[in-house]
Design an enzyme around this catalytic site. Structure first.
Site, PDB file in Angstrom:
ATOM      1  N   ARG A 113       0.849  -1.199   0.000  1.00  0.00           N
ATOM      2  CA  ARG A 113       0.000   0.000   0.000  1.00  0.00           C
ATOM      3  C   ARG A 113       0.886   1.253   0.000  1.00  0.00           C
ATOM      4  O   ARG A 113       0.626   2.224  -0.690  1.00  0.00           O
ATOM      5  CB  ARG A 113      -0.954   0.000   1.206  1.00  0.00           C
ATOM      6  CG  ARG A 113      -1.785   1.245   1.251  1.00  0.00           C
ATOM      7  CD  ARG A 113      -2.983   1.266   2.203  1.00  0.00           C
ATOM      8  NE  ARG A 113      -3.102   0.223   3.162  1.00  0.00           N
ATOM      9  CZ  ARG A 113      -2.547   0.236   4.393  1.00  0.00           C
ATOM     10  NH1 ARG A 113      -1.796   1.257   4.771  1.00  0.00           N
ATOM     11  NH2 ARG A 113      -2.733  -0.766   5.210  1.00  0.00           N
TER      12      ARG A 113
ATOM     13  N   TYR B 233     -14.405  18.843 -14.713  1.00  0.00           N
ATOM     14  CA  TYR B 233     -15.049  17.544 -14.926  1.00  0.00           C
ATOM     15  C   TYR B 233     -16.157  17.384 -13.870  1.00  0.00           C
ATOM     16  O   TYR B 233     -15.921  17.692 -12.686  1.00  0.00           O
ATOM     17  CB  TYR B 233     -13.984  16.444 -14.813  1.00  0.00           C
ATOM     18  CG  TYR B 233     -14.587  15.080 -14.592  1.00  0.00           C
ATOM     19  CD1 TYR B 233     -15.408  14.507 -15.564  1.00  0.00           C
ATOM     20  CD2 TYR B 233     -14.360  14.378 -13.419  1.00  0.00           C
ATOM     21  CE1 TYR B 233     -15.980  13.262 -15.351  1.00  0.00           C
ATOM     22  CE2 TYR B 233     -14.922  13.135 -13.204  1.00  0.00           C
ATOM     23  CZ  TYR B 233     -15.737  12.589 -14.177  1.00  0.00           C
ATOM     24  OH  TYR B 233     -16.308  11.364 -13.953  1.00  0.00           O
TER      25      TYR B 233
ATOM     26  N   LYS C  32      -6.774   8.794 -18.931  1.00  0.00           N
ATOM     27  CA  LYS C  32      -6.919   9.482 -20.199  1.00  0.00           C
ATOM     28  C   LYS C  32      -5.612   9.418 -21.005  1.00  0.00           C
ATOM     29  O   LYS C  32      -5.156   8.339 -21.310  1.00  0.00           O
ATOM     30  CB  LYS C  32      -7.376  10.915 -19.921  1.00  0.00           C
ATOM     31  CG  LYS C  32      -8.586  10.999 -18.945  1.00  0.00           C
ATOM     32  CD  LYS C  32      -9.799  10.304 -19.504  1.00  0.00           C
ATOM     33  CE  LYS C  32     -11.092  10.483 -18.723  1.00  0.00           C
ATOM     34  NZ  LYS C  32     -11.103  10.250 -17.308  1.00  0.00           N
TER      35      LYS C  32
HETATM   36  C1  LIG Z   1     -10.320  16.479 -16.515  1.00  0.00           C
HETATM   37  C2  LIG Z   1     -10.665  15.294 -15.672  1.00  0.00           C
HETATM   38  N1  LIG Z   1     -10.205  15.208 -14.409  1.00  0.00           N
HETATM   39  C3  LIG Z   1     -10.491  14.161 -13.600  1.00  0.00           C
HETATM   40  C4  LIG Z   1     -11.288  13.117 -14.052  1.00  0.00           C
HETATM   41  C5  LIG Z   1     -11.598  11.962 -13.142  1.00  0.00           C
HETATM   42  O1  LIG Z   1     -10.768  10.894 -13.450  1.00  0.00           O
HETATM   43  P1  LIG Z   1     -11.141   9.345 -13.256  1.00  0.00           P
HETATM   44  O2  LIG Z   1     -12.285   9.052 -14.179  1.00  0.00           O
HETATM   45  O3  LIG Z   1      -9.869   8.635 -13.602  1.00  0.00           O
HETATM   46  O4  LIG Z   1     -11.518   9.173 -11.818  1.00  0.00           O
HETATM   47  C6  LIG Z   1     -11.777  13.147 -15.366  1.00  0.00           C
HETATM   48  C7  LIG Z   1     -12.623  12.061 -15.872  1.00  0.00           C
HETATM   49  O5  LIG Z   1     -13.213  12.141 -16.929  1.00  0.00           O
HETATM   50  C8  LIG Z   1     -11.461  14.259 -16.190  1.00  0.00           C
HETATM   51  O6  LIG Z   1     -11.920  14.356 -17.454  1.00  0.00           O
END
Ligand SMILES: Cc1ncc(COP(=O)(O)O)c(C=O)c1O
Length: 391
Positions: free
Chosen positions: A56, A108, A205
């Site tokens: 961890r 987001y 992403k």
């Molecule tokens: C700009 C951005 N930040 C954070 C996140 C959250 O990431 P995760 O889906 O890996 O938890 C996303 C998800 O689409 C995102 O587009």
């Protein structure tokens, strides 16, 4: 916490992408970092270990990834988490009840959902402002503000925050400046160089880039901040497994090549869209018509593959996404494959309708993630969908 190898810093970006944080495995000479699929490590005697006690807290595969991403972001300490949201959640554990965070209006959708539906119950407060204007951010700085958090470009409206100016505001008020760099990636933008204290990503992403895992990461420069984050990482335990860490590490090796292809495709698709539907309905920071193009060009070296368009109604949006064949209708972005999404009903469905309306995340908004396929096929796909609709 994993610290970069200082000797990696002399290399240029592409060399760092391939090598930073990684060395041939000392037991076998394996060139590629092995997947250390273990939860614990033998300790030869009480109080004696080889630097690893329990997975961890530390795992060699994860450690290589953390070093690699930290070097790419121009930082010193890297942290890998189980998702982008796990990363934001762990960063927020730096704060305590009574603290306030100034937050970008457009992020987001999952980020304000975490803040407004979970973290407010633990005593944190959030002030949402339009961070496109640094003065608006400065005006929101009450004495209880401990951090400013922004995303630039934003998901899905492609708004840009002036990193140097807002970093200055944060510094003046002794607040941490936290930046989500998921859309731009360190290939095109390195927020630490503009004064950010913490840069983070959904590695789901572009950093992974192949849509085959979910993960997150954070990078910082300051040793004391790094020690606090490492404590949270180990104590709260929102860490990725070694295989997912390995998948991101495999992805970052080609990040510079993929981003160049996303950027080239993004520019062509944005140009075509602007030409056929009017530039005021196409949101892409690389277009000269984008209201913040000059700022984007100052702090970014490329604009990537994320484009949003305003089609005017849900019916028109639905018709376009249903007609596309190479672009797949799906949540997420940043993979080698092109995706299309309807933010109002997908990625930003958790944002209250009045707030979506105020920001401009309308029912007619469609977001493209331009992949690395042949651009001619992508353009033909969009052209076909538009033609049938007489756009
Ligand atoms: C700009 C951005 N930040 C954070 C996140 C959250 O990431 P995760 O889906 O890996 O938890 C996303 C998800 O689409 C995102 O587009």
């Amino acid at each position: 916490m994993s610290r970069i190898f200082d000797e990696d810093l002399k290399y240029s970006f592409g060399t760092k992408a391939v090598h930073a944080g990684q060395r041939p495995d000392p037991t076998s000479g394996a060139i590629m970092t092995p997947i250390f699929q273990t939860s614990t490590y033998a300790q030869p005697a009480l109080g004696v270990n080889k630097g690893y006690e329990y997975a961890r807290g530390k795992n060699p595969t994860r450690e290589a990834l953390e070093r690699n991403i930290a070097a790419l972001e121009g930082g010193i300490h890297g942290f890998a988490f189980a998702s982008g949201m796990a990363t934001v959640d762990s960063i927020m554990k730096l704060f305590k009840s009574g603290d306030r965070i100034v937050c970008a209006d457009n992020m987001y959708g999952g980020t304000p959902r975490l803040f407004d539906r979970i973290l407010v119950n633990l005593g944190l407060s959030f002030t949402y402002v339009d961070t496109r204007d640094p003065q608006v951010v400065a005006d929101a700085m009450t004495p209880d503000v401990r951090a400013i958090i922004v995303e630039t470009p934003t998901n899905p409206l492609m708004w840009i925050t002036d990193l140097a100016a807002v970093g200055e505001v944060a510094k003046r008020h002794g607040a941490l400046f936290v930046v989500d760099n998921t859309f731009a990636t360190p290939v095109f933008q390195r927020p630490l160089e503009f004064g950010a204290d913490i840069v983070y990503h959904s590695t789901t992403k572009y950093l992974n880039g192949h849509s085959d895992m979910v993960g997150g990461c954070a990078v910082v420069n300051d040793d004391e901040l790094a020690a606090r984050l490492q404590f949270i990482l180990n104590a709260a335990g929102a860490v990725p497994g070694p295989f997912d860490a390995w998948l991101v590490l495999r992805g970052t090796k080609t990040l510079h090549l993929r981003m160049a292809a996303h950027d080239a495709g993004g520019r062509r698709v944005a140009d075509w869209l602007a030409g056929s539907m009017g530039e005021e309905r196409v949101f892409y920071p690389g277009l000269a018509s984008h209201p913040q193009h000059a700022l984007a060009a100052r702090q970014m070296t490329g604009f990537g593959g994320m484009i949003s368009i305003e089609l005017g109604s849900r019916a028109a949006a639905e018709s376009v996404v249903n007609r596309l064949k190479v672009f797949t209708l799906a949540e997420s972005l940043g993979g080698v494959e092109s995706l299309v999404c309807h933010p109002a009903s997908m990625t930003h469905a958790s944002v209250a309708p009045e707030r979506r309306a105020r920001l401009g995340i309308s029912d007619g908004l469609v977001r493209f993630s331009v992949g690395i396929e042949d651009v001619s096929d992508l353009l033909a796909d969009i052209e076909g969908a538009f033609h049938e609709l007489n756009i």
